[in-house]
Design an enzyme around this catalytic site. Structure first.
Site, PDB file in Angstrom:
ATOM      1  N   THR A  27       0.869  -1.185   0.000  1.00  0.00           N
ATOM      2  CA  THR A  27       0.000   0.000   0.000  1.00  0.00           C
ATOM      3  C   THR A  27       0.901   1.230   0.000  1.00  0.00           C
ATOM      4  OG1 THR A  27      -0.047   0.259   2.403  1.00  0.00           O
ATOM      5  CG2 THR A  27      -1.680  -1.235   1.445  1.00  0.00           C
ATOM      6  N   ASP A  28       0.299   2.407  -0.115  1.00  0.00           N
ATOM      7  CA  ASP A  28       1.104   3.626  -0.098  1.00  0.00           C
ATOM      8  C   ASP A  28       1.859   3.785   1.220  1.00  0.00           C
ATOM      9  OD1 ASP A  28       0.413   4.249  -2.610  1.00  0.00           O
ATOM     10  OD2 ASP A  28      -1.189   5.660  -2.075  1.00  0.00           O
ATOM     11  N   CYS A  29       1.183   3.426   2.322  1.00  0.00           N
ATOM     12  CA  CYS A  29       1.852   3.579   3.616  1.00  0.00           C
ATOM     13  C   CYS A  29       2.728   2.383   3.973  1.00  0.00           C
ATOM     14  CB  CYS A  29       0.820   3.866   4.701  1.00  0.00           C
ATOM     15  SG  CYS A  29      -0.640   2.807   4.614  1.00  0.00           S
ATOM     16  N   TYR A  30       2.398   1.206   3.399  1.00  0.00           N
ATOM     17  CA  TYR A  30       3.200  -0.014   3.645  1.00  0.00           C
ATOM     18  C   TYR A  30       3.597  -0.606   2.290  1.00  0.00           C
ATOM     19  CZ  TYR A  30       1.510   0.010   8.498  1.00  0.00           C
ATOM     20  OH  TYR A  30       1.232   0.333   9.783  1.00  0.00           O
TER      21      TYR A  30
END
Lengths: 502, 130
Positions: A128-131
């Site tokens: 994901t964008d954060c992970y």
């Protein structure tokens, strides 16, 4: 006379509390009487050490760089449940390895961590964008984890029914190996040392109460899953810090033919506040009765063969139908005693104090069976109703003819009353042709021991019979043992593509 | 004393054990036997003092003989004294002492292997010394 929990804790703090194990208690009460025992004893310690399948633990692995939101996690190839948060997972004791099957599982991962061994973590993610990270593989020691919290949904069964086997074949169950024809009896539990057996009313065992778990100081969370204290089968949910445990009291195990489980050491101290507590902690093995269950019947409600108490079970042998039968325990009494002794030492030295539950467990609870809205397939629905039979006095040649004409490989043999007395297969007929000795009739070649099914039997159980006996057909019989159909391996094909696989 | 006897049956079905009993007069206890059309293996128990004479006779009849010193081995670090092995052993090799510690009388063992298979803790194994 009554005592308060504060008085007892004061004595523990001063180092002069009188602590005894539940095994010592009956003799003390016999000697001093109930009032005398109440004045003498402050705390009774309990203990048990046995297979507790419903166990596991939460891990927090810390964040990697770049970070990953783990969607699936394996520890030494054993999958842990990762539907929690980015780097949390719960490993269940009975989860089996994807590579080593029943020789390694969640319980082994927990034992290896506690033993100080390195465990390989493997995880995947979609990113994901954060992970952003998608995969990770790393070796971890217990000390590398932020938390390793054992949390066991169902431990410390109050007592457990003993097991035996009426059938003519060996059974491999979670109650161990059961020999044919009631050849042995297996049991589990420490009897008079069991925590709940010393407090069946749950006056002192409840939420927030300290306990011994796997060698560490733990805590009772509350009622365990499937608890049925009203029927005498209470359970507990317990927790403790894996980092403080030791492998003397946490052991992975494999029940042959069943799977992985974990042996857990659990003990609970019971403060002796009143005469009622004296009475409940003076429980003896003779007072704790269980049923012997016939595991030969593959249904939820298995028949009971008889009743026994823990004194009879611990004696090593008992009588069934006039025959002496040996017993095997699956839990360890010796180690249960060590749990109770060690817990006794903790309280005598002031390492652990006692407290009352912050929330009581309801002793009136009774576990219910599953509500099933969709019934699985029964033999009736897929069996072949076209039954071709033969009588035992017909010549073998007629059997061959019937087999050919009926395009079947199995002929049930019936007597004059239509009752099943044997079975003949194409193999038996071929053998008779190759070795044409003096035999000439069906009764000479038929097999008299026939494995059968009934119309209302679940197909899963009939399939298990086919597998176990390595055969390909079962005559379906009614109550009078008359053949009403045949279930062959071919009929099982009807399950595929039919309504059962929707 | 236990002897593990292996023999070939290619030259016919010679009653080897019966022959030994008749010729030596030693009473042989067959504890386990696995015999098919081409070869056979039998575990026999005999009095210690007759070992030599039985062994020689078996060798004369074409069988190979090994003396079994150790039968079954218990790893005490793995064993938790549960007792799962006690009731399933056909030879009553296992028992509890008064402290519920597992005790093993290995001399009675006939190497059937059942306990090795079912021990939940993998504490039992076969150790054959020759």
């Amino acid at each position: 006379m009554k005592k308060t929990i504060h008085q007892i804790n004061e004595r523990i703090r001063d180092g002069n509390a009188r602590v005894v194990t539940a095994e010592e208690m009956p003799a003390i009460v016999a000697e001093l009487g109930e009032e005398g025992a109440l004045a003498e004893v402050d705390v009774v310690t309990t203990g048990t050490f046995g297979a507790m399948c419903s166990s596991g633990g939460f891990f927090n692995f810390g964040h990697a760089d770049p970070p990953i939101r783990m969607e699936r996690v394996w520890l030494n190839d054993v999958e842990a449940y990762a539907g929690l948060a980015a780097v949390d997972a719960y490993i269940g004791a009975t989860q089996q390895s994807t590579t080593r099957e029943d020789q390694y599982g969640g319980a082994h991962v927990i034992e290896d961590f506690i033993a100080g061994k390195s465990v390989e973590l493997r995880a995947i993610s979609r990113g994901t964008d954060c992970y952003p990270r998608r995969t990770i593989t790393t070796d971890l020691l217990l000390e590398n984890l932020n938390q390793a919290i054992m949390c066991n949904p169902r431990n410390g069964y109050q007592r457990y029914n003993a097991a035996s086997n009426s059938t003519e074949r060996v059974l491999h169950t979670y109650m161990g190996m059961l020999l044919p024809s009631f050849g042995n009896v297996t049991y589990s539990g420490a009897g008079l040392l069991n925590p709940i057996s010393n407090d069946p009313g749950f006056r002192f065992i409840g939420s927030g109460v300290p306990c011994f778990l796997g060698g560490a100081e733990g805590m009772v969370i509350g009622e365990g899953t499937q608890a049925s204290p009203a029927a005498g089968f209470g359970t507990l949910m317990v927790t403790g810090d894996m980092k403080k445990m030791n492998t003397e009291y946490i052991r992975a195990a494999t029940m042959h033919g069943y799977g992985v489980t974990m042996y857990v050491g659990l003990g609970i101290p019971i403060p002796v506040l009143d005469v009622e507590t004296v009475r409940s902690t003076a429980v003896k093995d003779e007072d704790i009765w269980v049923d012997i269950i016939d595991y030969g019947v593959p249904a939820r409600d298995r028949p009971t063969i008889g009743k026994v108490n823990y004194a009879m079970l611990k004696a090593g042998h008992l009588e069934i139908n006039g025959e002496e039968v040996r017993t095997s325990s699956l839990s360890s009494l010796r180690r249960a005693r060590r749990v109770a002794e060690e817990l006794k030492g903790w309280i005598e030295s002031g390492k652990m104090a006692v407290c009352l539950p912050t929330r009581r467990i309801d002793p009136g609870r009774r576990a219910a069976p599953m509500r099933e809205t969709v019934q699985g397939p029964r033999v009736l629905e897929i069996m072949d109703r076209r039954v071709i039979t033969i009588s035992e006095n017909e010549p073998i040649r007629d059997a061959a003819r019937k087999l050919l004409k009926g395009e079947t490989n199995h002929l049930p043999v019936i007597n004059g009353e239509g009752v099943l007395v044997g079975i003949v297969t194409t193999y038996d007929v071929s053998k008779a042709v190759v070795n044409p000795a003096k035999i000439s009739h069906v009764k000479d070649i038929m097999r008299r021991k026939v494995v059968t099914t009934t119309a209302d039997e679940p197909v899963d159980i009939a399939v298990r019979k086919l597998e176990k006996h390595n055969i390909s057909a079962l005559p379906v019989v009614d109550r009078e043992y008359r053949v009403v159909g045949m279930l062959t391996a071919m009929d099982l094909g009807k399950l595929f593509g039919g309504r059962w696989l929707k | 004393m236990k002897l593990l006897v292996t023999f070939s049956r290619k030259e016919g079905k010679k009653p080897i054990i019966a022959q030994v009993v008749r010729d030596t007069g030693v009473l042989v206890n067959v504890e386990r036997a696995l015999i098919d059309s081409s070869e056979g293996e039998a575990l026999i128990d005999i009095p210690d003092e007759s070992c030599r004479i039985v062994k020689d006779k078996l060798a004369d009849l074409g069988a190979s003989v090994r003396i079994l010193e150790e039968e079954i081995s218990l790893d005490e670090t793995e064993c938790v004294d549960c007792g799962a092995c006690i009731s399933i052993c056909p030879q009553e090799v296992f028992s509890f002492d008064e402290e519920f510690r597992l005790r093993m009388d290995a001399k009675r063992c006939v190497l059937c292997g059942r306990c090795i298979e079912i021990c939940p803790h993998g504490a039992l194994s076969r150790r054959v010394d020759i």
